[in-house]
Design a protein around this motif. Structure first.
Motif, PDB file in Angstrom:
ATOM      1  N   LEU A 257      19.194 -10.263  -4.693  1.00  0.00           N
ATOM      2  CA  LEU A 257      19.434  -9.457  -3.506  1.00  0.00           C
ATOM      3  C   LEU A 257      20.126  -8.159  -3.872  1.00  0.00           C
ATOM      4  CD1 LEU A 257      20.785 -12.100  -0.954  1.00  0.00           C
ATOM      5  CD2 LEU A 257      18.534 -11.009  -0.969  1.00  0.00           C
ATOM      6  N   LYS A 300      15.445  -7.583   4.436  1.00  0.00           N
ATOM      7  CA  LYS A 300      15.990  -8.731   5.159  1.00  0.00           C
ATOM      8  C   LYS A 300      16.591  -8.177   6.443  1.00  0.00           C
ATOM      9  CE  LYS A 300      19.244 -12.548   4.575  1.00  0.00           C
ATOM     10  NZ  LYS A 300      20.366 -13.066   3.784  1.00  0.00           N
ATOM     11  N   ARG A 310      15.538  -7.808  -0.756  1.00  0.00           N
ATOM     12  CA  ARG A 310      15.306  -8.753  -1.842  1.00  0.00           C
ATOM     13  C   ARG A 310      14.389  -8.116  -2.873  1.00  0.00           C
ATOM     14  NH1 ARG A 310      12.249 -14.071  -0.360  1.00  0.00           N
ATOM     15  NH2 ARG A 310      10.614 -12.539  -0.126  1.00  0.00           N
TER      16      ARG A 310
END
Length: 357
Positions: A257, A300, A310
């Motif tokens: 992430l 996200k 991501r």
DNA sequence: CCGAGGTTGCCCATCGTACG
DNA sequence: CGTACGATGGGCAACCTCGG
């Protein structure tokens, strides 16, 4: 602490031999260190690296990274050094930056060339503590920097060493099973020409480094390649990938992430977009440099707002091959480590991807 | 959310000097 | 030849601001 307080110890020699790389075959390789190299311990921005006045709050920064199932806090406090600016001396707070990182890398590289020695402190508050140290000349650093395409003046090299000696690095796990705090270079002696007795300089590495070396928790990586990257965050990301990504086959992506990268490496920008742009640039560099074959980015969202990204990274063939070769070296080391009972730091394991969501 | 453009000073190259 | 030092000057990465 003074060099007199250190007694060389021979029993650790085996582990140090494992840390060593062949100076001819592995000219471009060094080792990344478990835990120690996971987080960004340096400040790359120019505007707040040097502070002529600062609050207590401003003289420290903290990075957070995950290690196994633990959260790891890595804090760095600024060094207080004397600096000449515009002809007048002034004391300033200064954080270790790109220059300090690179010089530490170079010293570690020298340490892999059959040069490191293990010591035990015999007196003082550090009595009983082990340190890995290395003797060198400023000229050697200067020449090695030149070899890998960098160029710093002697004044800069010396200032960097002073900063590393006076800047404190703390590494803590939440459960306090890891809790180490010391200057980057707890012991340092710099040769200068006016003092003819000592032409060799000397530093000891951070206790975490010593710990990691003596427990064989390190991994070979392409150090010359790391130093080629112009972007500081590209270099840092590359090092992290070298250390964490040990199952790099072309079909299997590495997932991470954006928020993980940020908290491990830097203060966030005001807008997530800016950080996204920064790390997008990093990934593009890595593609251009044949580390990644390609990468994918997925936002996200929370409602309509993008709160994180991501990254899925696909290794290039070149990088996958290198990882395989490094795995081979790692397996040899783990097979022949001297004392399996003395592992304060857990061994490197085949870890899964960093994060799923 | 995104691109463009501006600001800052570290980074880096390159030269010359000195000494045993 | 190995070692150490200083000055100069421009480029560019990281950071920030602003308009769409």
């Amino acid at each position: 602490m003074n060099k007199k307080d250190l007694e060389p110890i021979k029993s650790q020699q085996l582990n140090l031999n494992l840390f060593e790389l062949d100076p001819l075959l592995d000219k471009n390789y060094s080792n990344t260190l478990e835990i120690y190299d996971l987080a960004g311990k340096f400040l790359y921005g120019k505007l707040n690296k040097y502070l002529s006045s600062a609050s207590a709050e401003e003289t420290e920064f903290t990075r957070i990274t995950n290690y196994k199932d633990m959260e790891l806090r890595v804090s760095v406090t600024a060094a207080n050094i004397e600096r000449v600016k515009g002809g007048t001396k002034q004391r300033v707070f200064v954080f270790p930056g790109a220059r300090e990182e690179i010089i530490e890398d170079v010293l570690r590289k020298l340490a892999t060339e059959r040069r490191a020695e293990a010591y035990e402190a015999t007196t003082g508050t550090n009595a009983g503590t082990k340190f890995v140290g290395i003797a060198f000349t400023l000229y050697e650093i200067y020449e090695e920097l030149k070899r890998v395409g960098k160029s710093y003046s002697y004044a800069e090299i010396k200032e960097a060493l002073h900063i590393m000696n006076r800047s404190i690095l703390s590494i803590q796990s939440m459960d306090k099973s890891i809790d180490l705090s010391a200057p980057f270079f707890p012991l340092m002696a710099i040769a200068d020409r006016s003092n003819k007795k000592e032409t060799r300089s000397f530093v000891c590495f951070h206790p975490m480094v010593t710990n990691v070396i003596l427990t064989s928790s390190f991994r070979r990586y392409n150090y010359a390649k790391a130093l080629e990257f112009k972007g500081h965050f590209t270099r840092l990301t590359y090092k992290r990938l070298c250390h964490r990504w040990i199952q790099a086959s072309p079909g299997k992506p590495y997932t991470i992430l954006l928020s993980t990268l940020i908290s491990a490496m830097k203060d966030p920008y005001q807008n997530t977009y800016q950080d996204k742009a920064l790390f997008k640039g990093v990934m593009e560099d890595l593609v251009k440099e044949d580390v990644l074959e390609r990468y994918e980015m997925t936002p996200k969202k929370e409602g309509k707002k993008i709160i994180d990204w991501r990254f899925e990274l696909y290794a290039s063939n070149t990088f996958a091959k290198q990882v395989a070769a490094n795995n081979k070296v790692a397996n040899t080391i783990q097979g022949s480590s001297s004392d399996p009972n003395e592992h304060a730091v857990p061994r490197i394991q085949q870890s899964e991807d960093e994060i799923y969501f």
